[in-house]
Design an enzyme around this catalytic site. Structure first.
Site, PDB file in Angstrom:
ATOM      1  N   PRO A  51       0.837  -1.201   0.000  1.00  0.00           N
ATOM      2  CA  PRO A  51       0.000   0.000   0.000  1.00  0.00           C
ATOM      3  C   PRO A  51       0.874   1.255   0.000  1.00  0.00           C
ATOM      4  O   PRO A  51       1.918   1.277   0.662  1.00  0.00           O
ATOM      5  CB  PRO A  51      -0.775  -0.102   1.317  1.00  0.00           C
ATOM      6  CG  PRO A  51      -0.550  -1.463   1.834  1.00  0.00           C
ATOM      7  CD  PRO A  51       0.693  -1.992   1.214  1.00  0.00           C
ATOM      8  N   GLU A  52       0.451   2.269  -0.732  1.00  0.00           N
ATOM      9  CA  GLU A  52       1.183   3.525  -0.711  1.00  0.00           C
ATOM     10  C   GLU A  52       0.498   4.472   0.282  1.00  0.00           C
ATOM     11  O   GLU A  52      -0.529   4.121   0.871  1.00  0.00           O
ATOM     12  CB  GLU A  52       1.290   4.078  -2.139  1.00  0.00           C
ATOM     13  CG  GLU A  52       1.934   3.027  -3.060  1.00  0.00           C
ATOM     14  CD  GLU A  52       2.445   3.536  -4.403  1.00  0.00           C
ATOM     15  OE1 GLU A  52       2.675   4.732  -4.539  1.00  0.00           O
ATOM     16  OE2 GLU A  52       2.633   2.696  -5.304  1.00  0.00           O
TER      17      GLU A  52
ATOM     18  N   LYS B 136       3.636   5.493   5.173  1.00  0.00           N
ATOM     19  CA  LYS B 136       3.003   4.178   5.176  1.00  0.00           C
ATOM     20  C   LYS B 136       2.782   3.633   6.587  1.00  0.00           C
ATOM     21  O   LYS B 136       2.470   2.467   6.773  1.00  0.00           O
ATOM     22  CB  LYS B 136       3.859   3.203   4.361  1.00  0.00           C
ATOM     23  CG  LYS B 136       4.033   3.652   2.908  1.00  0.00           C
ATOM     24  CD  LYS B 136       5.016   2.766   2.161  1.00  0.00           C
ATOM     25  CE  LYS B 136       5.273   3.307   0.767  1.00  0.00           C
ATOM     26  NZ  LYS B 136       6.279   2.515   0.037  1.00  0.00           N
TER      27      LYS B 136
ATOM     28  N   ARG C   8      13.934  -1.567  -7.885  1.00  0.00           N
ATOM     29  CA  ARG C   8      12.649  -2.005  -8.425  1.00  0.00           C
ATOM     30  C   ARG C   8      12.473  -1.463  -9.840  1.00  0.00           C
ATOM     31  O   ARG C   8      13.009  -0.405 -10.175  1.00  0.00           O
ATOM     32  CB  ARG C   8      11.500  -1.527  -7.521  1.00  0.00           C
ATOM     33  CG  ARG C   8      11.680  -2.036  -6.096  1.00  0.00           C
ATOM     34  CD  ARG C   8      10.522  -1.677  -5.215  1.00  0.00           C
ATOM     35  NE  ARG C   8       9.307  -2.375  -5.609  1.00  0.00           N
ATOM     36  CZ  ARG C   8       8.111  -2.107  -5.093  1.00  0.00           C
ATOM     37  NH1 ARG C   8       7.993  -1.166  -4.197  1.00  0.00           N
ATOM     38  NH2 ARG C   8       7.054  -2.782  -5.480  1.00  0.00           N
TER      39      ARG C   8
END
Ligand SMILES: [Zn+2]
Length: 276
Positions: A2-3, A52, A252
């Site tokens: 989740p951001e 977060k 990433r």
């Protein structure tokens, strides 16, 4: 993962559904029995997010800290509560709502000092009213790391994840491999403003939508899934049609457009979104 917009939305929903109510807390799975017992019978004073990280204050002198990590879920369940499904670490039950937390990376009670130490390590959170972008600007100016990597660094700006970083750099016309030291003040302002704008849209709607409704030809609420993003998980640029490139930056993959996000900086007017 989740951001930040997800955690802010979660905090808001917790405040709306449990705020000010006496909460029954339990740990059906058993791994948070002591913590749940300390919360049980107290009222939720406030839930708040910083990036977060979620913090819930039940007025016990300690703060519940939850980090969902990759697979964690904190969601409403049937009321009155039914038999929990799966491994529920923490269940909170108010007068009308049931919340179940499962699979978090962290679920713990912290002293205010311990909470401060977590927050001190985080950069400003664009969704918080107390956010100070100058702190992020100063940290960015000190690192040669690519901007695509520093946007994921929670100690620089808290709350941006893999989807938003790709979309933000596209919207701002910035190549993800550019050293952070080369980002101009004007470009930083654009990154910050777009982060605030796009995360707010995400917080309100519960989904990540970065495309311009005028460009897509329909309102955000009626956009098809494939119309909600410019570059993330796409093969061709929505704006110019060029084949997108994917590079590994900051550990990433990040997809970007070689035309709309040139490696060399272009004048602001051509690099930015035409509509804001
Ligand atoms: Zn393009």
């Amino acid at each position: 993962m989740p951001e930040g917009h997800t955690i802010h939305r979660l905090a808001r929903r917790l405040n709306e559904t449990l705020g000010g109510e006496t909460v029954r807390a339990s740990s059906p799975q058993g791994r948070f029995e002591g913590g749940a017992a300390a919360i049980d019978g107290n009222g939720l004073i406030s839930a708040e997010a910083w990036g977060k990280y979620l913090f819930c204050d039940f007025g016990t002198g300690e703060v519940l800290h939850v980090h969902l990590g990759l697979i964690g879920k904190f969601r409403t369940r049937a009321f009155p509560p039914e038999e929990p499904t799966g491994a529920v670490r923490l269940r909170l039950v108010g007068s009308e709502h049931t919340w179940d937390l499962s699979g978090p990376t962290r679920c713990e009670l912290l002293t205010p000092d311990e909470q401060d130490r977590i927050v001190e390590r985080l950069g400003p959170d664009p969704l918080r009213r107390d956010a100070d972008p100058s702190a992020a600007r100063a940290r960015l100016a000190r690192t040669e790391r690519p901007i695509g990597a520093t946007l994921l660094d929670q100690s620089i700006i808290a709350g941006i994840g893999n989807v938003y970083r790709a979309e933000l750099l596209f919207v701002c016309g910035i190549h993800p491999a550019r050293p952070s030291t080369t980002i101009t003040d004007t470009e930083f302002e654009a990154i910050w403003d777009e982060t605030v704008r796009l995360l707010r849209i995400g917080e309100r709607s519960g989904r990540i939508v970065t495309t311009d409704p005028e460009e897509i030809g329909r309102p955000r609420s009626r956009m098809r899934r494939e119309d909600r993003l410019y570059v993330y998980h796409r093969e061709h640029c929505r704006r110019c049609g060029a084949a997108l490139r994917t590079d590994r930056i900051g550990g990433r993959p990040i997809t970007h457009c070689p035309t709309c996000q040139p490696a060399k900086r272009r004048p602001r007017a051509r690099a930015r979104s035409p509509r804001r």
